[in-house]
Structures are given as C-alpha cells and as structure tokens.
Design a protein around this motif. Structure first.
Motif, PDB file in Angstrom:
ATOM      1  N   GLU A  30       0.807  -1.066   0.114  1.00 52.10           N
ATOM      2  CA  GLU A  30      -0.205  -0.010  -0.053  1.00 52.10           C
ATOM      3  C   GLU A  30       0.809   1.236   0.010  1.00 52.10           C
ATOM      4  O   GLU A  30       1.785   1.574   0.893  1.00 52.10           O
ATOM      5  N   LEU A  31       0.628   2.202  -0.934  1.00 53.09           N
ATOM      6  CA  LEU A  31       1.187   3.339  -0.870  1.00 53.09           C
ATOM      7  C   LEU A  31       0.281   4.503  -0.754  1.00 53.09           C
ATOM      8  O   LEU A  31      -0.701   4.354  -0.874  1.00 53.09           O
ATOM      9  N   ALA A  32       1.158   5.586   0.046  1.00 53.95           N
ATOM     10  CA  ALA A  32       0.031   6.651  -0.050  1.00 53.95           C
ATOM     11  C   ALA A  32       0.904   8.108  -0.048  1.00 53.95           C
ATOM     12  O   ALA A  32       2.267   8.241   0.127  1.00 53.95           O
ATOM     13  N   GLY A  33       0.188   9.131  -0.491  1.00 56.71           N
ATOM     14  CA  GLY A  33       1.042  10.363  -0.716  1.00 56.71           C
ATOM     15  C   GLY A  33       0.296  11.483  -1.360  1.00 56.71           C
ATOM     16  O   GLY A  33      -0.668  11.281  -2.133  1.00 56.71           O
ATOM     17  N   ASN A  34       0.896  12.650  -1.579  1.00 56.12           N
ATOM     18  CA  ASN A  34       0.387  13.527  -2.450  1.00 56.12           C
ATOM     19  C   ASN A  34       0.749  13.553  -3.973  1.00 56.12           C
ATOM     20  O   ASN A  34       2.182  13.085  -4.223  1.00 56.12           O
ATOM     21  N   TYR A  35      -0.043  13.586  -5.036  1.00 51.95           N
ATOM     22  CA  TYR A  35       0.311  13.764  -6.298  1.00 51.95           C
ATOM     23  C   TYR A  35       0.138  15.020  -6.911  1.00 51.95           C
ATOM     24  O   TYR A  35      -0.916  15.488  -6.903  1.00 51.95           O
ATOM     25  N   GLU A  36       1.120  15.469  -7.624  1.00 48.26           N
ATOM     26  CA  GLU A  36       0.949  16.932  -8.269  1.00 48.26           C
ATOM     27  C   GLU A  36       0.415  16.721  -9.573  1.00 48.26           C
ATOM     28  O   GLU A  36       1.068  15.879 -10.353  1.00 48.26           O
ATOM     29  N   LEU A  37      -0.687  17.353  -9.977  1.00 46.41           N
ATOM     30  CA  LEU A  37      -1.111  17.463 -11.208  1.00 46.41           C
ATOM     31  C   LEU A  37      -0.817  19.084 -11.719  1.00 46.41           C
ATOM     32  O   LEU A  37      -1.078  19.883 -11.308  1.00 46.41           O
ATOM     33  N   TYR A  38      -0.226  19.066 -12.813  1.00 52.64           N
ATOM     34  CA  TYR A  38      -0.142  20.407 -13.584  1.00 52.64           C
ATOM     35  C   TYR A  38       0.213  20.124 -15.303  1.00 52.64           C
ATOM     36  O   TYR A  38       1.009  19.394 -15.616  1.00 52.64           O
ATOM     37  N   GLU A 116      -2.861   8.469 -14.515  1.00 55.38           N
ATOM     38  CA  GLU A 116      -2.467   9.963 -14.779  1.00 55.38           C
ATOM     39  C   GLU A 116      -3.576  10.679 -15.633  1.00 55.38           C
ATOM     40  O   GLU A 116      -4.233  11.502 -15.267  1.00 55.38           O
ATOM     41  N   PRO A 117      -3.863  10.070 -16.729  1.00 53.70           N
ATOM     42  CA  PRO A 117      -4.958  10.440 -17.770  1.00 53.70           C
ATOM     43  C   PRO A 117      -6.352  10.462 -16.996  1.00 53.70           C
ATOM     44  O   PRO A 117      -7.227  11.498 -16.963  1.00 53.70           O
ATOM     45  N   CYS A 118      -6.588   9.601 -15.950  1.00 56.64           N
ATOM     46  CA  CYS A 118      -7.853   9.565 -15.110  1.00 56.64           C
ATOM     47  C   CYS A 118      -7.966  10.708 -14.236  1.00 56.64           C
ATOM     48  O   CYS A 118      -8.897  11.388 -14.088  1.00 56.64           O
ATOM     49  N   LEU A 119      -6.880  10.894 -13.503  1.00 59.87           N
ATOM     50  CA  LEU A 119      -6.693  11.784 -12.580  1.00 59.87           C
ATOM     51  C   LEU A 119      -6.777  13.201 -13.130  1.00 59.87           C
ATOM     52  O   LEU A 119      -7.554  14.055 -12.688  1.00 59.87           O
ATOM     53  N   THR A 130     -16.402  20.079 -17.823  1.00 65.52           N
ATOM     54  CA  THR A 130     -16.317  18.888 -18.976  1.00 65.52           C
ATOM     55  C   THR A 130     -14.962  18.381 -18.701  1.00 65.52           C
ATOM     56  O   THR A 130     -14.274  18.524 -17.859  1.00 65.52           O
ATOM     57  N   THR A 131     -14.878  17.096 -19.866  1.00 61.87           N
ATOM     58  CA  THR A 131     -13.555  16.435 -19.697  1.00 61.87           C
ATOM     59  C   THR A 131     -12.722  16.718 -20.927  1.00 61.87           C
ATOM     60  O   THR A 131     -13.302  17.038 -22.067  1.00 61.87           O
ATOM     61  N   PRO A 132     -11.363  16.837 -21.021  1.00 58.69           N
ATOM     62  CA  PRO A 132     -10.519  17.227 -22.102  1.00 58.69           C
ATOM     63  C   PRO A 132     -10.536  16.085 -23.106  1.00 58.69           C
ATOM     64  O   PRO A 132     -10.028  16.468 -24.084  1.00 58.69           O
ATOM     65  N   PHE A 133     -10.898  14.697 -22.855  1.00 65.84           N
ATOM     66  CA  PHE A 133     -10.517  13.796 -23.625  1.00 65.84           C
ATOM     67  C   PHE A 133     -11.717  13.131 -24.171  1.00 65.84           C
ATOM     68  O   PHE A 133     -11.838  12.165 -24.924  1.00 65.84           O
ATOM     69  N   GLY A 134     -12.936  13.805 -23.657  1.00 61.73           N
ATOM     70  CA  GLY A 134     -14.243  13.029 -24.190  1.00 61.73           C
ATOM     71  C   GLY A 134     -14.320  12.185 -23.120  1.00 61.73           C
ATOM     72  O   GLY A 134     -13.450  11.838 -22.417  1.00 61.73           O
ATOM     73  N   GLU A 135     -15.704  11.552 -22.943  1.00 57.43           N
ATOM     74  CA  GLU A 135     -15.882  10.746 -21.628  1.00 57.43           C
ATOM     75  C   GLU A 135     -16.674   9.561 -22.067  1.00 57.43           C
ATOM     76  O   GLU A 135     -17.919   9.742 -22.968  1.00 57.43           O
ATOM     77  N   LEU A 136     -16.883   8.252 -21.669  1.00 54.86           N
ATOM     78  CA  LEU A 136     -17.595   7.268 -22.074  1.00 54.86           C
ATOM     79  C   LEU A 136     -18.699   7.445 -20.932  1.00 54.86           C
ATOM     80  O   LEU A 136     -18.698   7.873 -19.961  1.00 54.86           O
ATOM     81  N   GLU A 137     -19.877   6.898 -21.441  1.00 56.81           N
ATOM     82  CA  GLU A 137     -21.043   6.903 -20.773  1.00 56.81           C
ATOM     83  C   GLU A 137     -20.750   5.734 -19.631  1.00 56.81           C
ATOM     84  O   GLU A 137     -19.747   4.785 -19.779  1.00 56.81           O
ATOM     85  N   HIS A 138     -21.912   5.806 -18.721  1.00 54.27           N
ATOM     86  CA  HIS A 138     -21.789   4.794 -17.645  1.00 54.27           C
ATOM     87  C   HIS A 138     -22.797   3.420 -18.114  1.00 54.27           C
ATOM     88  O   HIS A 138     -23.342   3.628 -18.943  1.00 54.27           O
TER      89      HIS A 138
END
Length: 226
Positions: A30-38, A116-119, A130-138
């Motif tokens: 198990e890993l945990a910690g902060n992840y930076e998105l930029y 990464e793409p999901c986050l 909105t989403t930048p890559f398009g989005e699948l329906e549920h």
C-alpha cells in the motif's frame, strides 16, 4: 519483499518522493501520498492540483489489477466523476485494465498509461465542468463504446458476439459468425487472432459472467455458420 522488485514499485517511488510505502504485506503493498497534477492545455486552460492518493498494488501484479483511491476528498464521489463512495477510482473497463497491466509490467508505466489520464480528466471536470479527452457513458453504453475501440468492431451486436466467443472453447467459438461482420465464420477470419490475444488475459468464465451481468440480450439469436 522480493516480489516488489519486478513490479517497478521502487522506481515509481524514486520518481514520486511525496508518495511512500504505508503498509507492506505478503498479499499487497500500500502506497500513500500527494500527487501533483500540472498541465497547460492548448486553449490556455491550466490544471494545477495536488491530490492525496492511496494505491494498493496486489502481489499478483501485473496479472492482478491495482486499486487507486483519492483520499483528499477533492473529487465528488459519484459516477459522473468516476469515483466510488469509498474514494476508489473507476479507471476504465476491467478488460482494458487487465490488458494494460500485462502490457506494462512496471507499475510506473501502468500509472502513466491509466492513472494519470484518469486523475487529469476528473480534475479537469471538477474545475471546468467538462472532460478534456471525451468521456465514456456509464453502464452498458460505456462498455460498448470502450469495447468497440478495444476490439475494432462496431455496434452492440459485434461486441456481444466477441464476448460470447471469448466465453467459449476455441473450437466452438470458431463456428460463430465473425464479429467483424465479414460474412464468414470466426475460424476463417484473421479477427480470431485479436480474440486469441485476449484469451490470454482473462479466463472464459469471467467473460461469460461479464456478458450475462452487464449486457441486455439482443432478441435475435446468433446463428452458427457451417
């Protein structure tokens, strides 16, 4: 533990110093910690966010799928944001996850390809709606869209026939009409090689149960081609 080394977890941690091992068991790490998105997009929009993650990597990786949790409560825990009530992320369909795991035996490569793409997509939707890559329906519609892309077929009928073939023994499946709609049986079409590679990823029983529990039947029965 020795099983960690082939997974590339140590390399991942060396490149993400704010993430650390919080629990180490025989069954999982198990890993945990902060992840930076930029990210700066072409339209000038910027995503700059820090999210806290918990990552559980099973000992069986890459044959077993990691689970990623967003534990900073910055993502709404609803299906629209691909986040479950416990904070775990719906990364993509299980079939695609399993294939990506096997294609990326080093966890860092899997993280870049899937997590990464999901986050980024969720953070973008939180900020801009909105989403930048398009989005699948549920549900079923989203699965069909994903499997069309993954299998290279068109339509629910072709997707379901592909899953049906994957749920059957090889010789039996070869008697089905080919899901690619070429007009011949599967055993005479090169599409069988695409399905053959997917047989190595998941067992027949999983495809059978997945088909039964996630798709409504098509009224017209598929006929065998002799």
């Amino acid at each position: 533990m020795q099983w960690l080394e082939p997974t590339g977890v140590k390399d991942f941690l060396s490149h993400h110093s704010s993430i650390r091992i919080t629990d180490l068991k025989d069954s999982a790490v198990e890993l945990a910690g902060n992840y930076e998105l930029y990210v700066r997009f072409e339209d000038g929009r910027i995503i700059k966010e820090c999210v806290e993650l918990k990552i559980v990597i099973p000992r069986g990786y890459p044959k077993s799928i990691p689970t990623v949790y967003e534990i900073s409560n910055k993502f709404p825990r609803t299906p629209d944001y691909h986040t479950y009530q416990d904070g775990s992320l719906c990364l993509t369909s299980e079939i695609r996850l399993r294939i990506t795991c096997l294609e990326n035996p080093k966890f860092e490569d899997f993280f870049k390809a899937i997590v990464e793409p999901c986050l980024l997509s969720i953070a973008y939707k939180v900020k801009f709606g909105t989403t930048p890559f398009g989005e699948l329906e549920h549900g079923e519609a989203g699965l069909i869209d994903d499997y069309e892309s993954l299998l290279g077929v068109n339509g629910k009928k072709s997707v379901m026939l592909s899953l049906k073939a994957l749920s059957m023994k090889y010789r039996q499946a070869n008697k089905l009409a080919c899901p690619c709609n070429c007009g011949v049986r599967l055993g005479r079409c090169s599409f069988r090689f695409r399905l053959k590679s997917m047989r190595k990823v998941i067992k027949r029983k999983w495809y059978r149960e997945h088909l039964a529990s996630n798709f409504t039947p098509i009224p017209k029965r598929q006929k065998l081609i002799t």
